[in-house]
Motif scaffolding. Structure first.
Motif, PDB file in Angstrom:
ATOM      1  N   CYS A   1     -26.719   6.982 -28.701  1.00 25.50           N
ATOM      2  CA  CYS A   1     -25.768   8.066 -28.975  1.00 25.50           C
ATOM      3  C   CYS A   1     -24.437   7.434 -29.341  1.00 25.50           C
ATOM      4  N   ASP A   2     -23.917   7.757 -30.522  1.00 26.81           N
ATOM      5  CA  ASP A   2     -22.703   7.097 -31.011  1.00 26.81           C
ATOM      6  C   ASP A   2     -21.445   7.923 -30.756  1.00 26.81           C
ATOM      7  N   ALA A   3     -21.548   8.887 -29.819  1.00 25.58           N
ATOM      8  CA  ALA A   3     -20.387   9.719 -29.490  1.00 25.58           C
ATOM      9  C   ALA A   3     -20.184   9.741 -27.980  1.00 25.58           C
ATOM     10  N   ILE A   4     -18.949   9.455 -27.542  1.00 29.35           N
ATOM     11  CA  ILE A   4     -18.644   9.373 -26.115  1.00 29.35           C
ATOM     12  C   ILE A   4     -17.282   9.998 -25.836  1.00 29.35           C
ATOM     13  N   HIS A   5     -17.172  10.640 -24.678  1.00 28.58           N
ATOM     14  CA  HIS A   5     -15.881  11.155 -24.216  1.00 28.58           C
ATOM     15  C   HIS A   5     -15.585  10.504 -22.878  1.00 28.58           C
ATOM     16  N   LEU A   6     -14.352  10.034 -22.713  1.00 25.83           N
ATOM     17  CA  LEU A   6     -14.014   9.234 -21.538  1.00 25.83           C
ATOM     18  C   LEU A   6     -12.729   9.698 -20.863  1.00 25.83           C
ATOM     19  N   PRO A   7     -12.696   9.649 -19.538  1.00 27.81           N
ATOM     20  CA  PRO A   7     -11.406   9.729 -18.859  1.00 27.81           C
ATOM     21  C   PRO A   7     -10.582   8.515 -19.291  1.00 27.81           C
ATOM     22  N   LEU A   8      -9.283   8.672 -19.344  1.00 26.65           N
ATOM     23  CA  LEU A   8      -8.426   7.587 -19.830  1.00 26.65           C
ATOM     24  C   LEU A   8      -8.594   6.317 -18.991  1.00 26.65           C
ATOM     25  N   SER A   9      -8.815   6.471 -17.684  1.00 25.84           N
ATOM     26  CA  SER A   9      -8.963   5.300 -16.805  1.00 25.84           C
ATOM     27  C   SER A   9     -10.182   4.471 -17.195  1.00 25.84           C
ATOM     28  N   ILE A  10     -11.272   5.128 -17.568  1.00 24.62           N
ATOM     29  CA  ILE A  10     -12.478   4.398 -17.995  1.00 24.62           C
ATOM     30  C   ILE A  10     -12.246   3.759 -19.360  1.00 24.62           C
ATOM     31  N   LEU A  11     -11.610   4.497 -20.264  1.00 28.53           N
ATOM     32  CA  LEU A  11     -11.313   3.960 -21.595  1.00 28.53           C
ATOM     33  C   LEU A  11     -10.507   2.670 -21.501  1.00 28.53           C
ATOM     34  N   MET A  12      -9.515   2.648 -20.622  1.00 28.66           N
ATOM     35  CA  MET A  12      -8.623   1.487 -20.510  1.00 28.66           C
ATOM     36  C   MET A  12      -9.353   0.250 -19.998  1.00 28.66           C
ATOM     37  N   ASN A  13     -10.412   0.456 -19.213  1.00 27.76           N
ATOM     38  CA  ASN A  13     -11.141  -0.681 -18.643  1.00 27.76           C
ATOM     39  C   ASN A  13     -12.417  -1.030 -19.411  1.00 27.76           C
ATOM     40  N   MET A  14     -12.604  -0.383 -20.524  1.00 29.34           N
ATOM     41  CA  MET A  14     -13.820  -0.586 -21.314  1.00 29.34           C
ATOM     42  C   MET A  14     -13.675  -1.801 -22.233  1.00 29.34           C
ATOM     43  N   ASP A  15     -14.730  -2.568 -22.359  1.00 29.92           N
ATOM     44  CA  ASP A  15     -14.742  -3.722 -23.250  1.00 29.92           C
ATOM     45  C   ASP A  15     -14.454  -3.258 -24.684  1.00 29.92           C
ATOM     46  N   PRO A  16     -13.442  -3.840 -25.338  1.00 30.62           N
ATOM     47  CA  PRO A  16     -13.105  -3.433 -26.707  1.00 30.62           C
ATOM     48  C   PRO A  16     -14.284  -3.501 -27.671  1.00 30.62           C
TER      49      PRO A  16
ATOM     50  N   ARG B   1     -20.690  17.006 -19.740  1.00 33.57           N
ATOM     51  CA  ARG B   1     -19.751  16.559 -18.702  1.00 33.57           C
ATOM     52  C   ARG B   1     -20.253  16.998 -17.323  1.00 33.57           C
ATOM     53  N   GLU B   2     -21.197  16.248 -16.773  1.00 29.55           N
ATOM     54  CA  GLU B   2     -21.757  16.575 -15.460  1.00 29.55           C
ATOM     55  C   GLU B   2     -21.349  15.487 -14.481  1.00 29.55           C
ATOM     56  N   LYS B   3     -20.145  15.620 -13.955  1.00 27.84           N
ATOM     57  CA  LYS B   3     -19.465  14.532 -13.251  1.00 27.84           C
ATOM     58  C   LYS B   3     -20.044  14.216 -11.876  1.00 27.84           C
ATOM     59  N   ASP B   4     -20.855  15.116 -11.332  1.00 23.21           N
ATOM     60  CA  ASP B   4     -21.381  14.888  -9.985  1.00 23.21           C
ATOM     61  C   ASP B   4     -22.665  14.064  -9.979  1.00 23.21           C
ATOM     62  N   LEU B   5     -23.200  13.763 -11.152  1.00 26.56           N
ATOM     63  CA  LEU B   5     -24.481  13.047 -11.228  1.00 26.56           C
ATOM     64  C   LEU B   5     -24.291  11.531 -11.170  1.00 26.56           C
ATOM     65  N   SER B   6     -25.279  10.858 -10.594  1.00 23.74           N
ATOM     66  CA  SER B   6     -25.309   9.399 -10.676  1.00 23.74           C
ATOM     67  C   SER B   6     -25.636   9.021 -12.113  1.00 23.74           C
ATOM     68  N   GLU B   7     -25.453   7.755 -12.465  1.00 24.65           N
ATOM     69  CA  GLU B   7     -25.730   7.348 -13.843  1.00 24.65           C
ATOM     70  C   GLU B   7     -27.203   7.542 -14.195  1.00 24.65           C
ATOM     71  N   GLU B   8     -28.095   7.273 -13.246  1.00 22.26           N
ATOM     72  CA  GLU B   8     -29.524   7.458 -13.515  1.00 22.26           C
ATOM     73  C   GLU B   8     -29.847   8.937 -13.730  1.00 22.26           C
TER      74      GLU B   8
ATOM     75  N   HIS C   1     -20.598  11.707 -21.770  1.00 18.54           N
ATOM     76  CA  HIS C   1     -19.348  11.635 -21.008  1.00 18.54           C
ATOM     77  C   HIS C   1     -19.398  10.500 -19.992  1.00 18.54           C
ATOM     78  N   SER C   2     -18.385   9.680 -19.997  1.00 24.87           N
ATOM     79  CA  SER C   2     -18.124   8.629 -18.985  1.00 24.87           C
ATOM     80  C   SER C   2     -19.065   7.435 -19.042  1.00 24.87           C
ATOM     81  N   PHE C   3     -20.378   7.669 -19.047  1.00 27.79           N
ATOM     82  CA  PHE C   3     -21.343   6.573 -18.942  1.00 27.79           C
ATOM     83  C   PHE C   3     -21.620   5.969 -20.319  1.00 27.79           C
ATOM     84  N   PHE C   4     -20.728   5.098 -20.764  1.00 27.21           N
ATOM     85  CA  PHE C   4     -20.844   4.576 -22.131  1.00 27.21           C
ATOM     86  C   PHE C   4     -22.036   3.645 -22.299  1.00 27.21           C
TER      87      PHE C   4
END
Length: 206
Positions: free
Chosen positions: A85-100, A44-51, A74-77
Protein backbone atom coordinates in the motif's frame (compact mmCIF):
# COMPACT_ATOMS: atom_id res chain seq x y z
CA UNK A 1 -7.39 28.24 -6.04
CA UNK A 2 -7.92 25.04 -4.05
CA UNK A 3 -4.99 22.68 -3.84
CA UNK A 4 -5.70 19.22 -5.18
CA UNK A 5 -4.00 15.90 -4.64
CA UNK A 6 -3.88 12.45 -6.21
CA UNK A 7 -6.22 10.97 -3.62
CA UNK A 8 -9.17 12.88 -5.10
CA UNK A 9 -11.70 10.46 -6.58
CA UNK A 10 -14.46 12.82 -7.66
CA UNK A 11 -14.82 13.95 -4.04
CA UNK A 12 -13.02 16.22 -1.59
CA UNK A 13 -14.09 14.20 1.47
CA UNK A 14 -11.78 11.74 3.21
CA UNK A 15 -13.52 9.03 5.23
CA UNK A 16 -11.81 8.33 8.57
CA UNK A 17 -12.80 5.01 10.10
CA UNK A 18 -13.88 4.11 13.62
CA UNK A 19 -15.33 0.61 13.67
CA UNK A 20 -16.73 1.13 17.20
CA UNK A 21 -19.27 3.58 15.79
CA UNK A 22 -20.67 1.12 13.25
CA UNK A 23 -24.18 -0.26 13.65
CA UNK A 24 -23.43 -3.12 11.24
CA UNK A 25 -20.44 -5.31 10.40
CA UNK A 26 -17.46 -3.03 9.87
CA UNK A 27 -16.45 -4.55 6.54
CA UNK A 28 -20.01 -4.19 5.25
CA UNK A 29 -19.82 -0.49 6.12
CA UNK A 30 -16.42 -0.19 4.40
CA UNK A 31 -17.91 -1.75 1.27
CA UNK A 32 -20.72 0.82 1.24
CA UNK A 33 -18.33 3.74 1.78
CA UNK A 34 -15.93 2.48 -0.89
CA UNK A 35 -18.83 2.15 -3.32
CA UNK A 36 -19.69 5.81 -2.62
CA UNK A 37 -16.16 6.86 -3.73
CA UNK A 38 -14.90 9.40 -1.22
CA UNK A 39 -11.48 10.93 -1.91
CA UNK A 40 -10.04 8.14 0.19
CA UNK A 41 -10.61 5.96 3.26
CA UNK A 42 -8.16 6.37 6.12
CA UNK A 43 -8.16 3.13 8.13
CA UNK A 44 -7.63 4.65 11.58
CA UNK A 45 -8.18 1.90 14.16
CA UNK A 46 -5.84 3.07 16.89
CA UNK A 47 -6.71 0.47 19.52
CA UNK A 48 -5.45 -2.49 17.48
CA UNK A 49 -2.06 -4.15 17.76
CA UNK A 50 0.01 -4.12 14.58
CA UNK A 51 -0.85 -7.76 13.87
CA UNK A 52 -4.57 -7.13 14.38
CA UNK A 53 -4.35 -4.02 12.24
CA UNK A 54 -2.61 -5.91 9.45
CA UNK A 55 -5.32 -8.58 9.37
CA UNK A 56 -8.02 -5.91 9.12
CA UNK A 57 -6.05 -3.82 6.60
CA UNK A 58 -5.72 -6.80 4.24
CA UNK A 59 -9.50 -7.09 4.07
CA UNK A 60 -10.12 -3.35 3.75
CA UNK A 61 -7.51 -3.02 0.99
CA UNK A 62 -9.16 -5.84 -0.93
CA UNK A 63 -12.53 -4.04 -0.78
CA UNK A 64 -11.06 -0.66 -1.73
CA UNK A 65 -9.09 -2.06 -4.65
CA UNK A 66 -12.21 -3.77 -5.98
CA UNK A 67 -14.15 -0.49 -5.76
CA UNK A 68 -11.20 1.59 -7.04
CA UNK A 69 -11.28 3.77 -3.94
CA UNK A 70 -8.03 4.91 -2.36
CA UNK A 71 -7.22 3.23 0.98
CA UNK A 72 -4.81 5.09 3.23
CA UNK A 73 -3.35 3.03 6.08
CA UNK A 74 -2.62 4.66 9.43
CA UNK A 75 0.47 4.68 11.68
CA UNK A 76 1.86 1.22 10.84
CA UNK A 77 4.06 2.13 7.89
CA UNK A 78 5.98 -1.17 7.87
CA UNK A 79 2.69 -3.02 7.59
CA UNK A 80 1.63 -0.73 4.76
CA UNK A 81 4.84 -1.48 2.85
CA UNK A 82 4.42 -5.24 3.37
CA UNK A 83 0.87 -5.00 2.04
CA UNK A 84 2.10 -3.00 -0.98
CA UNK A 85 0.00 0.00 0.00
CA UNK A 86 1.64 3.24 -1.14
CA UNK A 87 -0.55 5.54 0.96
CA UNK A 88 -0.03 6.22 4.68
CA UNK A 89 -1.33 8.68 7.27
CA UNK A 90 0.80 9.35 10.33
CA UNK A 91 0.69 11.20 13.62
CA UNK A 92 3.42 13.84 13.47
CA UNK A 93 5.41 12.08 16.22
CA UNK A 94 5.67 8.89 14.12
CA UNK A 95 6.49 10.86 10.96
CA UNK A 96 9.39 12.62 12.71
CA UNK A 97 10.94 9.31 13.82
CA UNK A 98 10.45 7.51 10.52
CA UNK A 99 13.43 6.53 8.39
CA UNK A 100 13.62 9.05 5.50
CA UNK A 101 14.18 6.19 3.04
CA UNK A 102 10.88 4.62 4.10
CA UNK A 103 9.09 7.96 3.68
CA UNK A 104 10.19 8.00 0.05
CA UNK A 105 8.46 4.68 -0.61
CA UNK A 106 5.01 6.21 -0.18
CA UNK A 107 3.39 8.01 -3.08
CA UNK A 108 0.78 9.50 -0.75
CA UNK A 109 1.74 10.48 2.79
CA UNK A 110 -0.36 12.54 5.17
CA UNK A 111 0.08 13.77 8.71
CA UNK A 112 -2.22 14.98 11.48
CA UNK A 113 -1.39 18.59 12.32
CA UNK A 114 -2.63 20.93 15.04
CA UNK A 115 -0.83 24.17 14.22
CA UNK A 116 0.75 26.07 11.38
CA UNK A 117 4.15 25.00 12.63
CA UNK A 118 3.10 21.35 12.51
CA UNK A 119 1.91 21.82 8.93
CA UNK A 120 5.17 23.41 7.78
CA UNK A 121 7.18 20.61 9.39
CA UNK A 122 5.00 17.90 7.81
CA UNK A 123 5.46 19.44 4.38
CA UNK A 124 9.23 19.63 4.85
CA UNK A 125 9.26 15.95 5.77
CA UNK A 126 7.64 15.01 2.48
CA UNK A 127 3.91 14.89 3.19
CA UNK A 128 1.72 15.14 0.11
CA UNK A 129 -1.27 16.31 2.15
CA UNK A 130 -2.12 17.13 5.78
CA UNK A 131 -5.16 17.09 8.02
CA UNK A 132 -5.76 19.98 10.41
CA UNK A 133 -8.11 20.20 13.35
CA UNK A 134 -10.19 20.20 15.14
CA UNK A 135 -12.02 22.97 13.31
CA UNK A 136 -15.49 22.78 14.86
CA UNK A 137 -16.68 21.41 18.19
CA UNK A 138 -17.06 17.65 18.03
CA UNK A 139 -18.07 14.78 20.30
CA UNK A 140 -14.61 13.30 19.77
CA UNK A 141 -13.13 16.30 21.61
CA UNK A 142 -15.90 17.03 24.11
CA UNK A 143 -15.45 20.29 26.01
CA UNK A 144 -12.75 21.61 23.68
CA UNK A 145 -13.79 24.53 21.44
CA UNK A 146 -13.00 24.22 17.75
CA UNK A 147 -10.09 26.20 16.36
CA UNK A 148 -12.29 27.73 13.70
CA UNK A 149 -12.14 28.74 10.06
CA UNK A 150 -9.64 31.57 10.55
CA UNK A 151 -7.16 29.07 12.00
CA UNK A 152 -7.77 26.74 9.04
CA UNK A 153 -7.17 29.55 6.56
CA UNK A 154 -3.92 30.54 8.28
CA UNK A 155 -2.63 26.96 8.04
CA UNK A 156 -3.60 26.74 4.36
CA UNK A 157 -1.57 29.87 3.65
CA UNK A 158 1.55 28.39 5.24
CA UNK A 159 1.86 25.28 3.06
CA UNK A 160 1.58 24.34 -0.60
CA UNK A 161 0.27 20.80 -0.05
CA UNK A 162 -3.48 20.10 0.16
CA UNK A 163 -5.04 20.68 3.59
CA UNK A 164 -8.05 18.70 4.83
CA UNK A 165 -10.10 20.07 7.71
CA UNK A 166 -11.15 17.65 10.45
CA UNK A 167 -13.45 17.92 13.44
CA UNK A 168 -17.21 18.46 13.45
CA UNK A 169 -17.47 18.73 9.67
CA UNK A 170 -20.94 18.78 8.10
CA UNK A 171 -22.18 19.32 4.57
CA UNK A 172 -23.55 22.74 5.45
CA UNK A 173 -20.08 23.91 6.50
CA UNK A 174 -18.28 22.81 3.35
CA UNK A 175 -18.72 26.02 1.37
CA UNK A 176 -17.01 27.98 4.17
CA UNK A 177 -14.27 25.38 4.47
CA UNK A 178 -13.52 25.52 0.75
CA UNK A 179 -13.29 29.32 0.91
CA UNK A 180 -10.35 29.05 3.34
CA UNK A 181 -8.24 27.40 0.64
CA UNK A 182 -8.63 23.91 2.09
CA UNK A 183 -8.70 21.04 -0.41
CA UNK A 184 -11.49 19.30 1.46
CA UNK A 185 -12.42 17.76 4.77
CA UNK A 186 -12.37 14.55 6.80
CA UNK A 187 -15.52 12.89 8.12
CA UNK A 188 -15.68 10.12 10.70
CA UNK A 189 -18.95 9.58 12.58
CA UNK A 190 -21.26 10.66 9.76
CA UNK A 191 -19.97 8.06 7.31
CA UNK A 192 -19.71 5.38 9.99
CA UNK A 193 -23.35 5.76 11.05
CA UNK A 194 -25.40 7.21 8.17
CA UNK A 195 -28.06 5.16 6.40
CA UNK A 196 -26.61 5.62 2.91
CA UNK A 197 -22.96 6.74 2.49
CA UNK A 198 -23.49 7.64 -1.18
CA UNK A 199 -26.40 9.93 -0.37
CA UNK A 200 -24.50 11.32 2.63
CA UNK A 201 -21.53 12.30 0.45
CA UNK A 202 -23.86 14.02 -1.99
CA UNK A 203 -24.57 16.51 0.78
CA UNK A 204 -20.93 17.67 0.66
CA UNK A 205 -20.71 18.39 -3.07
CA UNK A 206 -20.12 21.88 -4.42
Amino acid sequence: MKKRTEIINGSDILSVTNRKLCREKFLDRIEKIAEAHPAGIILREKDLSEEEYRNLAEQVLKICRKQETRCILHSFFDTALKLECDAIHLPLSILMNMDPEKRKQFRIMGASCHSGEDAVLAEKMGCTYITVGHIFETDCKKGLPGRGLEFLEQVCQKVSVPVYAIGGITGTAMEKIRRTGAAGACVMSGLMTCEDPKEYLEGFKE
